[in-house]
Structure formats: structure tokens, C-alpha cells
Design a protein around this motif. Structure first.
Motif, PDB file in Angstrom:
ATOM      1  N   UNK A  95     -40.586  -4.992 238.007  1.00 17.77           N
ATOM      2  CA  UNK A  95     -41.339  -4.888 236.759  1.00 17.77           C
ATOM      3  C   UNK A  95     -42.499  -5.870 236.935  1.00 17.77           C
ATOM      4  N   UNK A  96     -43.701  -5.436 236.612  1.00 17.64           N
ATOM      5  CA  UNK A  96     -44.880  -6.265 236.833  1.00 17.64           C
ATOM      6  C   UNK A  96     -45.617  -6.466 235.525  1.00 17.64           C
ATOM      7  N   UNK A  97     -45.613  -7.703 235.027  1.00 15.46           N
ATOM      8  CA  UNK A  97     -46.291  -8.040 233.778  1.00 15.46           C
ATOM      9  C   UNK A  97     -47.709  -8.510 234.050  1.00 15.46           C
ATOM     10  N   UNK A  98     -48.658  -7.972 233.288  1.00 19.10           N
ATOM     11  CA  UNK A  98     -50.065  -8.320 233.480  1.00 19.10           C
ATOM     12  C   UNK A  98     -50.626  -9.004 232.235  1.00 19.10           C
ATOM     13  N   UNK A  99     -51.419 -10.046 232.457  1.00 21.49           N
ATOM     14  CA  UNK A  99     -52.084 -10.750 231.358  1.00 21.49           C
ATOM     15  C   UNK A  99     -53.487 -11.121 231.824  1.00 21.49           C
ATOM     16  N   UNK A 100     -54.331 -11.484 230.893  1.00 17.28           N
ATOM     17  CA  UNK A 100     -55.665 -11.996 231.213  1.00 17.28           C
ATOM     18  C   UNK A 100     -56.439 -11.112 232.165  1.00 17.28           C
ATOM     19  N   UNK A 101     -56.888 -11.708 233.271  1.00 13.69           N
ATOM     20  CA  UNK A 101     -57.705 -10.996 234.247  1.00 13.69           C
ATOM     21  C   UNK A 101     -56.999  -9.762 234.805  1.00 13.69           C
ATOM     22  N   UNK A 102     -55.705  -9.864 235.074  1.00 16.59           N
ATOM     23  CA  UNK A 102     -54.968  -8.722 235.627  1.00 16.59           C
ATOM     24  C   UNK A 102     -54.926  -7.574 234.623  1.00 16.59           C
ATOM     25  N   UNK A 103     -54.703  -7.874 233.372  1.00 16.03           N
ATOM     26  CA  UNK A 103     -54.659  -6.840 232.335  1.00 16.03           C
ATOM     27  C   UNK A 103     -56.020  -6.157 232.193  1.00 16.03           C
ATOM     28  N   UNK A 104     -57.089  -6.942 232.229  1.00 10.79           N
ATOM     29  CA  UNK A 104     -58.434  -6.379 232.142  1.00 10.79           C
ATOM     30  C   UNK A 104     -58.729  -5.487 233.336  1.00 10.79           C
ATOM     31  N   UNK A 105     -58.412  -5.973 234.542  1.00  8.15           N
ATOM     32  CA  UNK A 105     -58.659  -5.175 235.750  1.00  8.15           C
ATOM     33  C   UNK A 105     -57.851  -3.878 235.722  1.00  8.15           C
ATOM     34  N   UNK A 106     -56.622  -3.973 235.262  1.00  8.86           N
ATOM     35  CA  UNK A 106     -55.752  -2.793 235.152  1.00  8.86           C
ATOM     36  C   UNK A 106     -56.411  -1.725 234.283  1.00  8.86           C
ATOM     37  N   UNK A 107     -56.886  -2.128 233.132  1.00  7.33           N
ATOM     38  CA  UNK A 107     -57.490  -1.179 232.187  1.00  7.33           C
ATOM     39  C   UNK A 107     -58.862  -0.696 232.637  1.00  7.33           C
ATOM     40  N   UNK A 108     -59.678  -1.594 233.176  1.00  6.31           N
ATOM     41  CA  UNK A 108     -61.076  -1.264 233.465  1.00  6.31           C
ATOM     42  C   UNK A 108     -61.356  -0.817 234.897  1.00  6.31           C
ATOM     43  N   UNK A 109     -60.508  -1.231 235.855  1.00  8.89           N
ATOM     44  CA  UNK A 109     -60.825  -0.962 237.259  1.00  8.89           C
ATOM     45  C   UNK A 109     -59.751  -0.177 238.014  1.00  8.89           C
ATOM     46  N   UNK A 110     -58.491  -0.493 237.804  1.00 10.31           N
ATOM     47  CA  UNK A 110     -57.442   0.046 238.661  1.00 10.31           C
ATOM     48  C   UNK A 110     -56.908   1.404 238.228  1.00 10.31           C
ATOM     49  N   UNK A 111     -56.981   1.733 236.958  1.00 12.15           N
ATOM     50  CA  UNK A 111     -56.372   2.967 236.471  1.00 12.15           C
ATOM     51  C   UNK A 111     -57.123   4.179 237.009  1.00 12.15           C
ATOM     52  N   UNK A 112     -56.370   5.069 237.655  1.00 12.79           N
ATOM     53  CA  UNK A 112     -56.920   6.276 238.270  1.00 12.79           C
ATOM     54  C   UNK A 112     -56.630   7.500 237.402  1.00 12.79           C
ATOM     55  N   UNK A 113     -55.419   7.573 236.855  1.00 12.63           N
ATOM     56  CA  UNK A 113     -55.028   8.735 236.048  1.00 12.63           C
ATOM     57  C   UNK A 113     -53.913   8.335 235.087  1.00 12.63           C
ATOM     58  N   UNK A 114     -53.856   9.041 233.968  1.00 15.30           N
ATOM     59  CA  UNK A 114     -52.787   8.859 232.990  1.00 15.30           C
ATOM     60  C   UNK A 114     -52.242  10.249 232.674  1.00 15.30           C
ATOM     61  N   UNK A 115     -50.921  10.400 232.835  1.00 17.12           N
ATOM     62  CA  UNK A 115     -50.276  11.693 232.613  1.00 17.12           C
ATOM     63  C   UNK A 115     -49.148  11.533 231.605  1.00 17.12           C
ATOM     64  N   UNK A 116     -49.092  12.416 230.640  1.00 14.97           N
ATOM     65  CA  UNK A 116     -47.996  12.422 229.668  1.00 14.97           C
ATOM     66  C   UNK A 116     -46.772  13.054 230.339  1.00 14.97           C
ATOM     67  N   UNK A 117     -45.747  12.251 230.595  1.00 13.49           N
ATOM     68  CA  UNK A 117     -44.529  12.754 231.230  1.00 13.49           C
ATOM     69  C   UNK A 117     -43.379  12.872 230.227  1.00 13.49           C
TER      70      UNK A 117
END
Length: 166
Positions: A95-117
């Protein structure tokens, strides 16, 4: 992904996520999303993470752990993997918890796709309830052990197995 205590949590295991959200039936967790992120970003988060708990094998003392945790943009937690009935297995899931810079990068840079499963979660759960274990297993997303980067917190203390749910 689950947001709790100011962190955004990435839960890479489908069955662990089903355990966490009760197959999408827990209040306020009725929608289950698969978020695909860049490997580079995931590895960055792992390399910059701290364990979510004090561990004498990784930290000189509790104060050292608290200082590391306070400055880390990510935290790693290893929880028991789950089977189709959501029972704990003897190996661990990250399980990987993200805060601060990691959370921002996750939302703004790293996310490639979001799928409703959510429909998949409900179908697998229906097959499990009906006793159709093979059919439920066949629907599970393929999950393979992840080659975590050197220095991933707690990596040396977890055991692995291949296949779904690893």
C-alpha cells in the motif's frame, strides 16, 4: 486509491482493494476506480518513501523514524494479501500513501488512465457468492510481482508469490 488522513493511498492489489471497499458496497466506497500511473512515478514514490510504522530493522530509533516520516512525500505499508473470500494470505501486498509533492505529481503528472472497475468488482463478487470460484478467478486482473527499486522500505521483509493477487 483511497484518501484518508491527508494521504492518497494507492492499493495495487485488486483483491486487497475489494477487502478495503467491501466489493464496492461500503458506504462512500461504492465506486471502484483503477488508476493507471507511469512506472517512473511509482518508482519515484517508492524511492522517496518511508515505512508507515517504526521498524527496528530500518530505523535506529523511534525518533529517527518520526523524522524520516515527517519529511517523506510517500509512505509504504505492507498488509496481508487477500483471497477471493477476502481472507488474509501469508504474503504481503504493498500500500503506498502519497502526500505533498508525491500527491501532486500523482494527480498532475503520473496518472495515465482512470477506469471504472465497479462492474468488474460486482461481477467477481457475484461469482464468489455463487460458489463459482474458477469463474471468479478468471475475471481477476492479472497481477505480477512488481520489481520494486532498490531501497523500497520494508522490501526485504516481505514474501512473494506469482499470479493473481501477488
Amino acid at each position: 486509491m483511497v484518501c484518508e488522513r491527508g494521504l492518497t493511498w494507492i492499493k495495487p492489489s485488486f483483491l486487497w482493494m475489494m477487502y478495503r471497499c467491501g466489493w464496492g458496497e461500503k458506504a462512500d466506497q461504492e465506486t471502484v476506480l483503477a488508476v493507471e500511473i507511469e512506472r517512473e512515478g511509482f518508482d519515484w514514490a517508492l524511492r522517496n518513501a518511508c515505512l508507515s510504522h517504526d521498524d527496528r530493522d530500518e530505523h535506529a530509533d523511534r525518533g529517527a523514524w518520526k523524522r524520516e516520516l515527517k519529511g517523506a512525500p510517500a509512505r509504504v505499508q505492507w498488509d496481508p494479501e487477500r483471497d477471493l473470500w477476502l481472507r488474509a494470505l501469508p504474503h504481503r501486498s504493498l500500500q503506498l500513501g502519497l502526500a505533498g509533492e508525491a500527491s501532486r505529481r500523482y494527480a498532475d503528472e503520473w496518472t495515465v488512465a482512470i477506469t471504472d472497475v465497479t462492474p468488474l468488482a460486482r461481477e467477481v463478487h457475484a461469482r464468489v457468492r455463487a460458489g463459482e470460484t474458477a469463474a471468479a478467478t478468471a475475471l481477476l486482473p492479472q497481477e505480477l510481482p512488481y520489481p520494486a527499486p532498490e531501497g523500497t522500505p520494508g522490501l526485504g521483509r516481505v514474501s512473494w508469490r506469482g499470479g493473481a493477487g501477488a
